[in-house]
Write a protein that holds these residues in place. Structure first.
Motif, mmCIF file in Angstrom:
data_model
loop_
_atom_site.group_PDB
_atom_site.id
_atom_site.type_symbol
_atom_site.label_atom_id
_atom_site.label_comp_id
_atom_site.label_asym_id
_atom_site.label_seq_id
_atom_site.Cartn_x
_atom_site.Cartn_y
_atom_site.Cartn_z
ATOM 1 N N VAL A 133 0.819 -1.217 0.000
ATOM 2 C CA VAL A 133 0.000 0.000 0.000
ATOM 3 C C VAL A 133 0.849 1.262 0.000
ATOM 4 O O VAL A 133 0.599 2.205 -0.757
ATOM 5 C CB VAL A 133 -0.964 -0.010 1.201
ATOM 6 C CG1 VAL A 133 -1.620 1.356 1.379
ATOM 7 C CG2 VAL A 133 -2.025 -1.098 1.027
ATOM 8 N N VAL A 134 1.860 1.317 0.866
ATOM 9 C CA VAL A 134 2.656 2.540 1.029
ATOM 10 C C VAL A 134 3.920 2.510 0.177
ATOM 11 O O VAL A 134 4.432 3.550 -0.220
ATOM 12 C CB VAL A 134 3.008 2.767 2.515
ATOM 13 C CG1 VAL A 134 3.738 4.093 2.707
ATOM 14 C CG2 VAL A 134 1.746 2.744 3.385
ATOM 15 N N VAL B 249 2.213 9.223 0.025
ATOM 16 C CA VAL B 249 2.169 8.339 -1.143
ATOM 17 C C VAL B 249 2.079 9.204 -2.391
ATOM 18 O O VAL B 249 2.090 10.436 -2.318
ATOM 19 C CB VAL B 249 0.979 7.357 -1.064
ATOM 20 C CG1 VAL B 249 1.141 6.401 0.108
ATOM 21 C CG2 VAL B 249 -0.358 8.107 -0.970
ATOM 22 N N ALA C 140 -3.709 4.630 -4.362
ATOM 23 C CA ALA C 140 -3.469 4.152 -2.997
ATOM 24 C C ALA C 140 -4.756 3.633 -2.367
ATOM 25 O O ALA C 140 -4.752 2.610 -1.665
ATOM 26 C CB ALA C 140 -2.872 5.270 -2.149
ATOM 27 N N GLN C 141 -5.861 4.312 -2.624
ATOM 28 C CA GLN C 141 -7.148 3.846 -2.110
ATOM 29 C C GLN C 141 -7.465 2.446 -2.640
ATOM 30 O O GLN C 141 -7.915 1.568 -1.885
ATOM 31 C CB GLN C 141 -8.258 4.816 -2.503
ATOM 32 C CG GLN C 141 -9.641 4.375 -2.035
ATOM 33 C CD GLN C 141 -10.735 5.315 -2.496
ATOM 34 O OE1 GLN C 141 -10.525 6.135 -3.392
ATOM 35 N NE2 GLN C 141 -11.905 5.214 -1.892
ATOM 36 N N ARG D 245 -5.326 0.210 -3.579
ATOM 37 C CA ARG D 245 -4.422 -0.763 -2.950
ATOM 38 C C ARG D 245 -4.898 -1.127 -1.544
ATOM 39 O O ARG D 245 -4.750 -2.285 -1.111
ATOM 40 C CB ARG D 245 -2.996 -0.202 -2.906
ATOM 41 C CG ARG D 245 -2.351 -0.052 -4.274
ATOM 42 C CD ARG D 245 -0.853 0.144 -4.174
ATOM 43 N NE ARG D 245 -0.459 1.352 -3.448
ATOM 44 C CZ ARG D 245 -0.279 2.544 -3.989
ATOM 45 N NH1 ARG D 245 -0.518 2.727 -5.287
ATOM 46 N NH2 ARG D 245 0.116 3.572 -3.254
ATOM 47 N N LEU E 224 -3.166 8.314 4.890
ATOM 48 C CA LEU E 224 -2.310 8.575 3.741
ATOM 49 C C LEU E 224 -2.564 9.987 3.242
ATOM 50 O O LEU E 224 -3.676 10.509 3.350
ATOM 51 C CB LEU E 224 -2.608 7.594 2.598
ATOM 52 C CG LEU E 224 -2.451 6.096 2.869
ATOM 53 C CD1 LEU E 224 -2.807 5.310 1.611
ATOM 54 C CD2 LEU E 224 -1.061 5.750 3.337
ATOM 55 N N GLY F 259 -1.660 12.211 -0.413
ATOM 56 C CA GLY F 259 -1.110 12.097 -1.753
ATOM 57 C C GLY F 259 -1.656 13.167 -2.660
ATOM 58 O O GLY F 259 -2.177 14.203 -2.214
#
Length: 259
Positions: A28-29, A210, A216-217, A219, A253, A255
């Motif tokens: 994820v990160v 990120v 990212a969401q 993931r 997170l 981004g």
């Protein structure tokens, strides 16, 4: 090396399943992970962002689990003298959850809680190399430290008196009240704090940097995590997500989003 006194500089995930958590966050990160060869009784995994080590993953100690500790992220604040700083925190209305103790080949630490109950750690590294530094906004590193509490004014008084934090500007959040942004001792803006009745207890929430927030969401949800809030735009053009990992630890997170 930079002086880390009074600054969050290390972040630690205590979890019920370290291997599963490692797989989740590296995906994820984008962290890299490596075992720490420090002779600890319990295995410890060091996680690194684009500028080096920034935290670790470990199993919740049995005694802590027996006392009801659930998976969570904890932040370490650099201490000039852990014993003196822990005593000062207790005198200021905080509490000592684990008294000052040595970690072989790492340093001396203590587990604290502020007057409202948010938990954090103190640490003085045994050598300057144990006090990492990185630039703000580096990929995989923490770019924002956010306190959700019941009395932000009391909390700010506590942290500023002990660790030299100063007020930056405050934002009016409407029904949510005031969001107070704060600077670390060197004047760099490092986070915010607010009263938040939506959280079950006062807690520090850490924002990992990120790239694209929508990717990212995906993931997070594709790998067993869940979204609590967001993506939501914040001042400065960034986008944030609050989430839970598969073991139940809360994280955040920050981004970007392509226009």
């Amino acid at each position: 090396m930079a002086d880390m006194t009074g600054r969050f500089f290390w972040y630690e995930l205590m979890t019920s399943d370290p291997k599963a958590a490692e797989a989740f966050y590296t995906t994820v990160v984008g962290w890299t992970a490596a075992p720490f060869d420090g002779g600890n009784a319990m295995p410890y995994t060091v996680i690194s962002g684009s500028e080096g080590g920034m935290g670790g993953i470990m199993a919740i100690p049995p005694e802590a689990a027996a006392n009801g500790l659930k998976p969570c992220w904890l932040g370490y604040i650099g201490a000039a003298d852990v014993d003196a700083d822990a005593a000062a925190a207790a005198n200021a209305g905080g509490s000592i959850h684990n008294p000052p103790s040595d970690i072989p080949d790492v340093g001396r630490f203590a587990v604290m809680a502020d007057p409202q109950g948010a938990v954090y750690n103190l640490l003085k590294g045994s050598s300057p190399q144990e006090m990492p530094s990185y630039s703000g906004g580096a990929m995989g590193h923490v770019s924002w430290n956010e306190l959700h509490t019941t009395d932000w004014e009391g909390a700010f008084s506590y942290y500023s008196g002990l660790y030299g934090w100063t007020r930056e500007h405050a934002m009016d959040m409407g029904p949510m009240g005031t969001y107070q942004i704060w600077n670390r001792p060197d004047g760099v803006t490092a986070g915010g704090m607010m009263n938040d009745p939506n959280f079950p207890r006062p807690v520090w929430l850490f924002y990992f940097q990120v790239g694209n927030i929508d990717a990212a969401q995906a993931r997070i949800t594709d790998n067993g995590g869940s979204i609590l809030f967001g993506p939501s735009e914040v001042p400065g053009g960034g986008w944030i997500i609050n989430a839970l990992d598969p073991q139940g630890a809360m994280f955040a997170l920050v981004g970007t989003r392509e226009s």
